[in-house]
Design an enzyme around this catalytic site. Structure first.
Site, short mmCIF file in Angstrom:
data_model
loop_
_atom_site.label_atom_id
_atom_site.label_comp_id
_atom_site.label_asym_id
_atom_site.label_seq_id
_atom_site.Cartn_x
_atom_site.Cartn_y
_atom_site.Cartn_z
N LYS A 122 0.70 -1.33 -0.07
CA LYS A 122 -0.08 -0.02 -0.09
C LYS A 122 0.96 1.07 0.07
CE LYS A 122 -4.03 -2.44 0.93
NZ LYS A 122 -3.49 -3.70 0.97
C1 LIG Z 1 -4.20 -4.95 0.33
C2 LIG Z 1 -3.49 -6.17 0.57
C3 LIG Z 1 -3.66 -7.22 -0.48
C4 LIG Z 1 -5.01 -7.22 -1.58
O1 LIG Z 1 -4.90 -5.94 -2.40
P1 LIG Z 1 -6.14 -5.43 -3.27
O2 LIG Z 1 -5.55 -4.30 -4.05
O3 LIG Z 1 -7.04 -4.89 -2.31
O4 LIG Z 1 -6.45 -6.57 -3.98
C5 LIG Z 1 -2.80 -8.30 -0.66
N1 LIG Z 1 -1.88 -8.33 0.32
C6 LIG Z 1 -1.63 -7.42 1.28
C7 LIG Z 1 -0.41 -7.66 2.11
C8 LIG Z 1 -2.35 -6.21 1.20
O5 LIG Z 1 -1.98 -5.34 2.27
#
Ligand SMILES: *Cc1c(COP(=O)(O)O)cnc(C)c1O
Length: 495
Positions: free
Chosen positions: A112
């Site tokens: 993120k």
């Molecule tokens: C948010 C997240 C995901 C999922 O990603 P999306 O874009 O919501 O599909 C997978 N792994 C981790 C560690 C995340 O923080």
């Protein structure tokens, strides 16, 4: 470059406006009017650039009303000196033609950060163009990682307030600690009695509530979103897929027949970015969508029926514990040839009945683009151990889900094309589960567990994890989903 809404394509706004608003008034998501194409000359230029410059090149194409200086201000602010690796999104060769795209070298150790380090820059630049001096109030629903990454990105950013809602029983101890100890004078954190979908629906409800909008307006404020429903979150994620392709080329690999991309998926934002990269001209072959036991997407890709009426599981890959994948809406809009009527109908059916079925032609396109698979907790742990024993590579629970589904895909189809697997979190963020997978009993103390994992694997925990030790807990608010709006008004001190 303007943006249209997935539920009413007659709505047209500038990039700054799409980012400042986050979501269209009628509930649709903003998508670019057209997708810019990259030429082979563009790729040669991109290959020679560092990450911030690649980001400026790509984002510049999407940010129609930003000057080149503004774009550079955003990308340099986000990607220079903020990641623990010289490259914010490096490739790690696991074996042969299989590379891991490590997306967790940022300040909160999850992917993120790639988007949320830049979003505050994009948002404040956008707001200065379109919001006439109003304060931006960011509401975030999080399954764990978005919340912390958004708090880090927005803390003490002038002209913004940020409120984060996480499911009280749905995040890892480290994720909880990361959020509850957040510093900054414009931040607030709430645990919701419910799951991620409850938090996300609550936030969406507040965004689209005209009365709430009016109250903020009266107080010279406006809402925006740091969730991946905001285009400003999504566009930066396209960059790392373009960048990964450049790194493959720079490493002497030329995937003539394309390369497969595997993404551990929850809200469908990350994999959607890979799809947009493909539309721009990156030779992505199959998009492999990996889910945990909450396999609503696996079932959807297999049957064409999206059905959220099912049990919700709390798993060891909590950031993927999601039954309503918001960004699928953008995907369906694109592959139905941008049919806003159909997209609205499907979303309405999802809201009213919790399910919808796509048409045969849309299903055929999904079959062509995607492979969907899932992996339960047992298999996730086995994969962590197998990958560690075989390749000496320590991966987190989410990444393990992706590796397991990729291997299953390869075994089933014999598709040996080069592959990039998105690694979305540092193993230290989920230290207890990872340690357990390696056959050791984790301590009750989160930091001792980190220590155990470090000793066992002779790897170093990321600095931001160590820095949480002994940090003061600032937040312990608990909130019912239906009281979220009140919490917002109270925090903002408006009636
Ligand atoms: C948010 C997240 C995901 C999922 O990603 P999306 O874009 O919501 O599909 C997978 N792994 C981790 C560690 C995340 O923080």
């Amino acid at each position: 470059m303007n943006y249209i809404s997935t539920r009413d394509s007659s709505i047209k706004v500038s990039a700054a406006s799409a980012i400042a608003k986050g979501i269209s008034t009628e509930g649709g998501l903003f998508v670019p009017e057209s997708i810019p194409a990259l030429t082979s000359e563009d790729f040669s230029v991109l290959c020679k650039m560092d990450y911030p410059a690649r980001a400026s090149f790509i984002l510049g194409k999407f940010l129609g009303d930003f000057t080149a200086e503004e774009v550079d201000h955003c990308t340099n602010g986000a990607y220079k000196g903020t990641f623990d690796n010289e490259k914010p999104a490096p490739l790690y060769n696991l074996y042969g033609d299989v590379d891991i795209l490590e997306l967790w070298h940022g300040p909160t150790c999850a992917f993120k950060d790639l988007a949320l380090q830049i979003l505050p820059f994009l948002l404040t630049t956008s707001a200065s163009k379109v919001s006439g001096g109003k304060k931006t109030v960011i509401l975030v629903a999080t399954s764990g990682d978005t919340g912390k990454a958004a708090l880090e990105g927005f803390k003490d950013v002038d002209g913004t307030e940020i409120m984060v809602f996480y499911p009280s029983e749905g995040v890892s101890p480290m994720q909880k600690l990361q959020m509850d100890t957040q510093e900054g004078k414009n931040v607030s954190v709430y645990a919701i009695k419910g799951n991620f979908d409850d938090a996300q629906s609550g936030v969406k409800r507040i965004f689209t509530d005209p009365e709430m909008g009016e109250k903020l307006k009266e107080n010279n404020m406006l809402f925006s979103s740091a969730n991946s429903i905001n285009w400003g979150r999504l566009a930066p994620q396209i960059v790392y897929y373009v960048s990964a392709y450049c790194d493959l080329l720079n490493g002497g690999k030329n995937p003539e027949n394309g390369f497969n991309v595997t993404v551990p998926t929850g809200n469908f934002g990350n994999i959607l970015a890979a799809y947009y990269a493909k539309l721009m001209g990156v030779p992505v072959a199959k998009l492999i969508c990996a889910s945990n036991a909450n396999k609503v997407l696996t079932d959807f890709l297999e049957t064409g029926v999206y059905d959220r009426n099912r049990s919700f599981f709390t798993t060891i890959s909590p950031s993927m514990d999601i039954l309503i994948s918001s960004n699928l809406e953008r995907m369906l809009f694109e592959i139905s040839n941008r049919d806003d009527k159909k997209t609205s109908q499907w979303q309405k059916a999802l809201k009213d009945e919790g399910k919808y079925q796509v048409d045969a032609d849309v299903k055929a396109k999904l079959d062509d683009l995607f492979y969907g698979g899932f992996c339960d907790d047992e298999k996730t742990k086995e994969t962590i151990k197998a990958v560690y024993d075989k390749y000496g590579y320590l991966c987190d629970t989410h990444t393990a889900v992706a590796i397991a589904v990729y291997e299953e895909y390869k075994a089933k189809t014999g598709d040996e094309r080069p592959a990039v697997i998105a690694s979305t979190a540092s193993p230290y963020k989920f230290a207890a589960s990872v340690l357990d997978a390696l056959g050791e009993k984790p301590s009750n103390d989160e930091f001792e567990t980190v220590e155990q994992l470090s000793k066992l694997t002779k790897t170093t925990p990321p600095a931001p994890i160590n820095a949480l030790r002994g940090k003061e807990v600032r937040f312990n608010n608990i909130c019912e989903p239906e009281n979220m709006a009140d919490a917002v008004l109270e925090y903002l001190n408006i009636k």
